[in-house]
Scaffold this active site. Sequence first.
Site, PDB file in Angstrom:
ATOM      1  N   SER A  41       0.795  -1.234   0.000  1.00 13.87           N
ATOM      2  CA  SER A  41       0.000   0.000   0.000  1.00 13.87           C
ATOM      3  C   SER A  41       0.828   1.286   0.000  1.00 13.87           C
ATOM      4  O   SER A  41       0.325   2.328  -0.390  1.00 13.87           O
ATOM      5  CB  SER A  41      -0.970   0.018   1.173  1.00 13.87           C
ATOM      6  OG  SER A  41      -0.280   0.198   2.388  1.00 13.87           O
ATOM      7  N   LYS A  84       0.368   4.303   6.818  1.00 14.58           N
ATOM      8  CA  LYS A  84      -0.298   5.163   5.827  1.00 14.58           C
ATOM      9  C   LYS A  84       0.220   6.594   5.960  1.00 14.58           C
ATOM     10  O   LYS A  84       0.861   6.963   6.933  1.00 14.58           O
ATOM     11  CB  LYS A  84      -1.815   5.179   6.027  1.00 14.58           C
ATOM     12  CG  LYS A  84      -2.484   3.827   6.018  1.00 14.58           C
ATOM     13  CD  LYS A  84      -2.494   3.183   4.673  1.00 14.58           C
ATOM     14  CE  LYS A  84      -3.180   1.818   4.763  1.00 14.58           C
ATOM     15  NZ  LYS A  84      -2.912   0.995   3.624  1.00 14.58           N
TER      16      LYS A  84
END
EC number: 3.4.21.-
Length: 153
Positions: A41, A84
Site C-alpha cells: 500500500s 499510511k
Amino acid sequence: MTFMNFFGKTCGFIGYALQYACITHCTFEYIGDFVMCSGPSMEPTLESNNILLTEHISPRLQKLRRGDIIIAKSPSNPRQNICKRIKGLPGDKVRGNFPKRSQVVPRGHVWLEGDNSSNSADSRIYGPVPAGLIRSRVVCRVWPLDKITSLAA
C-alpha cells in the site's frame, strides 16, 4: 566462593537486568521503536520488509502534519497495524470512494491514504480514522542499508 557471595552477585545481576529491561520497555513504548513494513500500500515510497524508525511523541502531543507517514491500529482489524500517509486533518475537505462526494474530516480524526492508491485499503474505504489509533510517526527507513532515508514530512 561462599553462598552469600554468590547470592549477592546474582541479585546484583538480576537488578541490573531488570533496570535495563525497564529502560528498554519505556524507550520503545513512549519514545520510539522499530517497525517492519509489509504490504504494497505504500509503494513506491516503502516496500515490504523495510524497517522503519518511528517516534511516539508527536502523536501524543497532537503534532502530526499532513504528509506524515504514521503507524496506526487498523480500524477494521485492531490486531493489525497499518502504515499510511496523513492526507487530511480535522476540518479538511477530502474525497472518498464511498460516497463519491467530498466530506469534512471530523474533529479528533485524520484521513489516511496509502501512496499506492490502486492497492491500498485506507480512509477511502473505512472513512476518517480516530487519532487515538495512531501509534507513531515514521522518522526514517533504516533497512535495507542502501535505502536509508529520512521520511519525516
